[in-house]
Design a protein around this motif. Structure first.
Motif, PDB file in Angstrom:
ATOM      1  N   ALA A 124      41.053  47.042  25.644  1.00  0.00           N
ATOM      2  CA  ALA A 124      41.741  45.641  25.383  1.00  0.00           C
ATOM      3  C   ALA A 124      41.175  44.960  26.667  1.00  0.00           C
ATOM      4  CB  ALA A 124      43.317  45.926  25.641  1.00  0.00           C
ATOM      5  N   ILE A 125      41.058  45.330  27.875  1.00  0.00           N
ATOM      6  CA  ILE A 125      40.337  44.688  29.070  1.00  0.00           C
ATOM      7  C   ILE A 125      38.836  44.402  28.486  1.00  0.00           C
ATOM      8  CG2 ILE A 125      39.684  44.755  31.232  1.00  0.00           C
ATOM      9  CD1 ILE A 125      41.996  46.583  31.868  1.00  0.00           C
ATOM     10  N   ALA A 126      38.241  45.412  28.200  1.00  0.00           N
ATOM     11  CA  ALA A 126      36.754  45.162  27.764  1.00  0.00           C
ATOM     12  C   ALA A 126      36.718  44.053  26.620  1.00  0.00           C
ATOM     13  CB  ALA A 126      36.194  46.595  27.220  1.00  0.00           C
ATOM     14  N   LYS A 127      37.532  43.996  25.795  1.00  0.00           N
ATOM     15  CA  LYS A 127      37.235  43.159  24.720  1.00  0.00           C
ATOM     16  C   LYS A 127      37.644  41.882  25.131  1.00  0.00           C
ATOM     17  CE  LYS A 127      37.601  41.953  19.903  1.00  0.00           C
ATOM     18  NZ  LYS A 127      37.796  40.484  20.130  1.00  0.00           N
ATOM     19  N   GLU A 128      38.677  41.501  26.298  1.00  0.00           N
ATOM     20  CA  GLU A 128      38.987  40.055  26.745  1.00  0.00           C
ATOM     21  C   GLU A 128      37.690  39.487  27.552  1.00  0.00           C
ATOM     22  OE1 GLU A 128      41.924  38.184  26.820  1.00  0.00           O
ATOM     23  OE2 GLU A 128      42.113  39.707  25.149  1.00  0.00           O
ATOM     24  N   ILE A 129      37.083  40.815  28.199  1.00  0.00           N
ATOM     25  CA  ILE A 129      35.690  40.381  29.113  1.00  0.00           C
ATOM     26  C   ILE A 129      34.437  40.056  28.227  1.00  0.00           C
ATOM     27  CG2 ILE A 129      34.030  41.166  30.682  1.00  0.00           C
ATOM     28  CD1 ILE A 129      36.424  43.184  31.870  1.00  0.00           C
ATOM     29  N   ALA A 130      34.612  40.779  27.081  1.00  0.00           N
ATOM     30  CA  ALA A 130      33.384  40.432  26.344  1.00  0.00           C
ATOM     31  C   ALA A 130      33.616  39.178  25.444  1.00  0.00           C
ATOM     32  CB  ALA A 130      33.165  41.574  24.811  1.00  0.00           C
ATOM     33  N   ASP A 131      34.773  38.759  25.118  1.00  0.00           N
ATOM     34  CA  ASP A 131      35.100  37.350  24.301  1.00  0.00           C
ATOM     35  C   ASP A 131      35.173  36.114  25.409  1.00  0.00           C
ATOM     36  OD1 ASP A 131      35.363  39.077  22.112  1.00  0.00           O
ATOM     37  OD2 ASP A 131      37.396  38.817  21.847  1.00  0.00           O
ATOM     38  N   GLY A 132      34.852  36.391  26.717  1.00  0.00           N
ATOM     39  CA  GLY A 132      34.687  35.131  27.594  1.00  0.00           C
ATOM     40  C   GLY A 132      35.868  35.057  28.426  1.00  0.00           C
ATOM     41  N   ARG A 133      37.071  35.865  28.258  1.00  0.00           N
ATOM     42  CA  ARG A 133      38.247  35.571  29.098  1.00  0.00           C
ATOM     43  C   ARG A 133      38.396  36.296  30.222  1.00  0.00           C
ATOM     44  NH1 ARG A 133      39.642  35.480  23.451  1.00  0.00           N
ATOM     45  NH2 ARG A 133      40.174  37.443  23.585  1.00  0.00           N
ATOM     46  N   GLY A 134      37.367  36.898  30.764  1.00  0.00           N
ATOM     47  CA  GLY A 134      37.267  37.536  31.980  1.00  0.00           C
ATOM     48  C   GLY A 134      37.074  36.698  33.239  1.00  0.00           C
ATOM     49  N   THR A 135      37.223  37.268  34.371  1.00  0.00           N
ATOM     50  CA  THR A 135      36.900  36.435  35.476  1.00  0.00           C
ATOM     51  C   THR A 135      35.303  36.394  35.877  1.00  0.00           C
ATOM     52  OG1 THR A 135      36.757  38.582  37.009  1.00  0.00           O
ATOM     53  CG2 THR A 135      38.875  37.492  36.476  1.00  0.00           C
ATOM     54  N   ASP A 136      34.860  35.570  36.856  1.00  0.00           N
ATOM     55  CA  ASP A 136      33.591  35.398  37.007  1.00  0.00           C
ATOM     56  C   ASP A 136      32.744  36.927  37.434  1.00  0.00           C
ATOM     57  OD1 ASP A 136      33.761  32.989  36.537  1.00  0.00           O
ATOM     58  OD2 ASP A 136      33.991  32.310  38.732  1.00  0.00           O
ATOM     59  N   SER A 137      33.763  37.838  38.038  1.00  0.00           N
ATOM     60  CA  SER A 137      33.029  39.182  38.236  1.00  0.00           C
ATOM     61  C   SER A 137      33.057  39.994  37.189  1.00  0.00           C
ATOM     62  CB  SER A 137      34.091  39.525  39.551  1.00  0.00           C
ATOM     63  OG  SER A 137      33.697  38.670  40.791  1.00  0.00           O
ATOM     64  N   GLY A 138      33.740  39.705  36.178  1.00  0.00           N
ATOM     65  CA  GLY A 138      33.556  40.512  34.747  1.00  0.00           C
ATOM     66  C   GLY A 138      35.025  41.482  34.870  1.00  0.00           C
TER      67      GLY A 138
ATOM     68  N   VAL B  38      43.378  41.033  50.918  1.00  0.00           N
ATOM     69  CA  VAL B  38      44.185  40.913  49.782  1.00  0.00           C
ATOM     70  C   VAL B  38      45.616  41.220  49.843  1.00  0.00           C
ATOM     71  CG1 VAL B  38      44.185  41.014  47.192  1.00  0.00           C
ATOM     72  CG2 VAL B  38      42.082  40.828  48.307  1.00  0.00           C
ATOM     73  N   ASP B  39      46.563  40.570  49.747  1.00  0.00           N
ATOM     74  CA  ASP B  39      48.035  40.670  49.873  1.00  0.00           C
ATOM     75  C   ASP B  39      48.550  41.001  48.341  1.00  0.00           C
ATOM     76  OD1 ASP B  39      50.828  40.829  50.362  1.00  0.00           O
ATOM     77  OD2 ASP B  39      51.040  39.188  51.662  1.00  0.00           O
ATOM     78  N   MET B  40      48.780  42.120  48.196  1.00  0.00           N
ATOM     79  CA  MET B  40      49.336  42.331  46.756  1.00  0.00           C
ATOM     80  C   MET B  40      50.538  42.053  46.490  1.00  0.00           C
ATOM     81  SD  MET B  40      48.194  46.537  46.185  1.00  0.00           S
ATOM     82  CE  MET B  40      48.883  46.450  44.164  1.00  0.00           C
ATOM     83  N   ALA B  41      51.406  41.682  47.559  1.00  0.00           N
ATOM     84  CA  ALA B  41      52.767  41.016  47.497  1.00  0.00           C
ATOM     85  C   ALA B  41      52.722  39.408  47.114  1.00  0.00           C
ATOM     86  CB  ALA B  41      53.544  41.299  48.589  1.00  0.00           C
ATOM     87  N   GLU B  42      51.512  39.033  47.311  1.00  0.00           N
ATOM     88  CA  GLU B  42      51.273  37.414  47.061  1.00  0.00           C
ATOM     89  C   GLU B  42      50.221  37.081  45.947  1.00  0.00           C
ATOM     90  OE1 GLU B  42      53.001  35.084  48.585  1.00  0.00           O
ATOM     91  OE2 GLU B  42      54.005  36.430  49.962  1.00  0.00           O
ATOM     92  N   GLU B  43      49.493  37.923  45.481  1.00  0.00           N
ATOM     93  CA  GLU B  43      48.383  37.672  44.884  1.00  0.00           C
ATOM     94  C   GLU B  43      48.132  39.037  43.836  1.00  0.00           C
ATOM     95  OE1 GLU B  43      44.658  36.742  46.493  1.00  0.00           O
ATOM     96  OE2 GLU B  43      45.497  37.237  48.458  1.00  0.00           O
ATOM     97  N   PRO B  44      47.501  38.782  42.696  1.00  0.00           N
ATOM     98  CA  PRO B  44      46.875  39.748  41.918  1.00  0.00           C
ATOM     99  C   PRO B  44      45.676  40.299  42.593  1.00  0.00           C
ATOM    100  CG  PRO B  44      46.177  37.705  41.032  1.00  0.00           C
ATOM    101  CD  PRO B  44      47.281  37.147  42.198  1.00  0.00           C
ATOM    102  N   VAL B  45      45.224  41.576  41.959  1.00  0.00           N
ATOM    103  CA  VAL B  45      43.764  42.146  42.334  1.00  0.00           C
ATOM    104  C   VAL B  45      42.814  42.044  41.242  1.00  0.00           C
ATOM    105  CG1 VAL B  45      45.028  43.590  44.206  1.00  0.00           C
ATOM    106  CG2 VAL B  45      44.743  44.451  41.792  1.00  0.00           C
ATOM    107  N   GLU B  46      41.854  42.189  41.302  1.00  0.00           N
ATOM    108  CA  GLU B  46      40.623  42.219  40.148  1.00  0.00           C
ATOM    109  C   GLU B  46      40.246  43.484  40.001  1.00  0.00           C
ATOM    110  OE1 GLU B  46      36.922  38.971  39.283  1.00  0.00           O
ATOM    111  OE2 GLU B  46      37.841  39.095  41.272  1.00  0.00           O
ATOM    112  N   VAL B  47      40.496  43.763  38.503  1.00  0.00           N
ATOM    113  CA  VAL B  47      40.252  44.981  38.006  1.00  0.00           C
ATOM    114  C   VAL B  47      39.258  45.124  36.735  1.00  0.00           C
ATOM    115  CG1 VAL B  47      42.056  45.948  38.999  1.00  0.00           C
ATOM    116  CG2 VAL B  47      42.140  45.051  36.673  1.00  0.00           C
ATOM    117  N   ALA B  48      38.699  46.112  36.440  1.00  0.00           N
ATOM    118  CA  ALA B  48      37.936  46.360  35.249  1.00  0.00           C
ATOM    119  C   ALA B  48      37.761  47.869  34.906  1.00  0.00           C
ATOM    120  CB  ALA B  48      36.405  45.717  35.306  1.00  0.00           C
ATOM    121  N   PRO B  49      37.553  48.388  33.438  1.00  0.00           N
ATOM    122  CA  PRO B  49      37.353  49.597  33.538  1.00  0.00           C
ATOM    123  C   PRO B  49      36.460  50.152  34.278  1.00  0.00           C
ATOM    124  CG  PRO B  49      37.738  48.536  31.176  1.00  0.00           C
ATOM    125  CD  PRO B  49      37.714  47.555  32.506  1.00  0.00           C
ATOM    126  N   THR B  50      36.686  51.534  34.469  1.00  0.00           N
ATOM    127  CA  THR B  50      35.792  52.551  35.320  1.00  0.00           C
ATOM    128  C   THR B  50      35.728  53.954  34.775  1.00  0.00           C
ATOM    129  OG1 THR B  50      35.145  53.051  37.622  1.00  0.00           O
ATOM    130  CG2 THR B  50      37.430  53.114  37.043  1.00  0.00           C
TER     131      THR B  50
END
Length: 598
Positions: free
Chosen positions: A311-325, A355-367
């Motif tokens: 699902a994450i890979a599909k979102e990224i492939a369809d252009g809905r990912g972050t600038d960092s992929g 990055v404060d996880m209590a205040e903001e999200p973290v950026e992730v992708a499959p590994t």
């Protein structure tokens, strides 16, 4: 100090010095699986002086420590209706019915008792208010079955096992790279290694060798291991000795690896534990959509890892990912106190990176995270080679086409106990054999190692290894097809040519170690690519865009052997049948209700 004799009718009459170490049992790998095996041996009466655990790194520094989320066992702390048969059913369901049911049942039956044993040995589990071992949901499990120690479960587990091993005076040797298993006429004789501190060669004379040397996901460009871990030592060593590999096409891509320039290159691919989602973390794309509603409206972020990763890979492939992929993983709605208590190491890691996880999200992708495949073994962990065992991530069979979160640590300690028990019984029944002329069996490999060191070739081993990682990522990653797999197999040939012309330093250098890793990697990558090409369906972590559906006729395991002339030969074998008790649990259709986490 010994010397190898002349080899091949005197064509290489030079000699190579080496140390000989004589033990009845050699355990290769000092993580949880290896430590638990050694503990079982000694607790069953084997003299500690007859056992040796060797590792490539400092003792206690093993990949186990990076398994943070938890360890499964049907204790029923919070859900008393849970039991081992439901744990087995969840494991088979997650494995898309390609698991070995007997091995699954071995693990799930044993785990409640093993968790209690670990508690007795001082493992620092997180606790409920009443003081019981706490348990939580962990992707696609029917009940709260995952015991944990904050978000550093693997570290707490290995600490407890190392303390227990030291209390039993179990010998160990660190910083030794084992590069060959010695076998003759289908029977193991020992192993050859290099002391990475001194550069000295070591020949181990052993009746039994237990491979607990990890898996092969370090062969991918983005992976959750450190770069010198999970580089396919275990599967390659076993295969070279005459054992069979199985399920090598099934590589689990964890949905949430770190990605993004703000974290730095050294953190790329490192795991953001599934516990973040298990504790209520939510996934959002760059447009702010909670996109798992499109892919898994019932289980959402807690669906199987392969589902979430695709699902994450599909979102990224369809252009809905972050600038960092990548995409965003957000648990800030749970509050600071909750996050600091339940996810302390994750909170600290990201805080150190700004990055404060209590205040903001973290950026992730499959590994790339876990290889479900490995060495085919019997019910006690023994391979096709008499006296050679393989356990932990080195073995195949427990996880099938996809691994249930929390089962990796469970497998290491469960099969460590099973194999330790079997080997102890074996030693009690047999006389000490000792390998005659062990140096002659080791000679060719020792001379090859001596020639490799200080070789003045063209290519840097680390650079070739990096290219191999890119090849696997590009051609046998999350999404696969026939053309890509064929191109990957062809690309290996060019890498083999470069690997035959390496520039290598002395035996204590990083380049020497990379050169040895490269040999394992090329063999194992070939098995992964060919197995993925062979399986013309999609099942679990193996997704073929040209064959997107699972088919009943492919409910078979792909096995890989070396034929009489050393060529890789592929075939298939049927999958077994669950016991009546586990089949009944499967028929009842237990499934996680996502709303329980809201």
């Amino acid at each position: 100090m010994n010397e190898t004799p002349p080899t091949d009718a005197g064509t290489r009459a030079d000699t190579v010095d080496y140390e000989t170490v004589d033990r009845r049992v050699l355990v290769i790998g000092a993580g949880a699986a290896g430590a638990r095996t050694a503990i079982e041996l000694v607790e069953r009466g084997v003299d500690p002086a007859d056992v040796l655990v060797v590792g490539k790194r400092a003792h206690g520094d093993a990949h186990t420590t990076w398994a943070r989320g938890g360890i499964n066992g049907a204790l029923g702390t919070l859900d008393p209706e849970d039991d081992w048969t439901i744990h087995a059913a969840d494991t088979l369901t997650e494995g898309h019915s390609l698991n070995d049911p007997g091995k699954v049942e071995t693990v799930t039956r044993r785990m409640p008792g093993i968790l209690r044993e670990l508690e007795d040995w001082g493992m620092e589990f997180s606790r409920t208010e009443s003081g019981d071992i706490d348990q939580r949901y962990f992707g696609a499990q029917s009940f709260r079955r995952t015991a944990f120690a904050g978000d550093y479960t693997g570290e707490a587990l290995l600490d407890a096992l190392v303390d227990r091993a030291q209390a039993l005076s179990i010998p160990y040797r660190e910083n030794v790279f084992v590069s060959r298993i010695l076998a003759d006429d289908g029977r193991v004789l020992g192993a050859v290694g290099t002391d990475l501190d001194t550069g000295e060669f070591v020949v181990f004379d052993a009746e039994v060798v237990v491979l607990a040397a990890g898996g092969y996901t370090g062969l991918y460009r983005r992976h959750s291991s450190r770069d010198d871990e999970n580089t396919a030592d275990g599967p390659a060593l076993a295969y070279q000795a005459g054992a069979t590999l199985m399920d090598m096409e099934f590589v689990q891509f964890h949905p949430t690896g770190m990605v993004g320039k703000r974290y730095g290159e050294s953190w790329d691919g490192r795991l953001v534990t599934e516990a973040v989602r298990g504790e209520g973390g939510r996934l959002y794309n760059a447009e702010g959509e909670r996109f798992m509603e499109r892919y898994s409206p019932d289980q959402m972020e807690l669906d199987a890892r392969d589902v979430v990763a695709r699902a994450i890979a599909k979102e990224i492939a369809d252009g809905r990912g972050t600038d960092s992929g990548g995409v965003y993983l957000d648990i800030s709605h749970r509050g600071r106190d909750f996050i600091e208590t339940r996810l302390p190491r994750m909170y600290e890691r990201f805080a150190e990176l700004g990055v404060d996880m209590a205040e903001e999200p973290v950026e992730v992708a499959p590994t790339a995270h876990y290889g479900m495949g490995g060495v085919r073994v019997d019910d006690e962990g023994e391979t096709d080679v008499d006296g050679l065992y393989a356990i932990g991530e080195t073995m195949a069979g427990v996880h099938g086409a996809n691994r249930l979160g929390g089962n990796s640590l469970a497998e290491t300690v469960a099969y460590g106990a099973v194999t330790g028990e079997a080997v102890a019984d074996r030693l009690a029944e047999r006389e000490v054999h000792g390998a005659d002329e062990l140096g002659e069996h080791a000679a060719v490999h020792l001379h090859d190692l001596a020639d490799l060191a200080n070789s003045d070739g063209t290519y840097d081993p680390a650079a070739v290894f990096d290219d191999l990682r890119s090849l696997l990522w590009d051609h046998t990653g999350i999404l696969r097809d026939a053309d890509g797999l064929e191109n990957g197999v062809a690309g290996l040939e060019e890498l083999r040519e470069r690997a035959s012309d390496l520039a290598v330093g002395d035996r204590t250098s990083a380049s020497y170690e990379f050169a040895l890793d490269l040999g394992f990697a090329l063999l194992t990558a070939d098995a992964v690519l060919r197995s993925a090409r062979e399986r013309t369906e999609s099942r679990g972590a193996h997704f073929r865009t040209d064959f997107p559906d699972a088919t009943p006729e492919w409910r078979r395991n792909v096995v890989v052997r070396s034929d009489s002339v050393g060529t890789m030969d592929l075939s298939t074998s049927p999958v077994g049948t669950p016991s009546d008790a586990v089949q009944a649990a499967l028929d009842r259709g237990y499934e996680l209700d996502y709303h329980q986490l809201e």
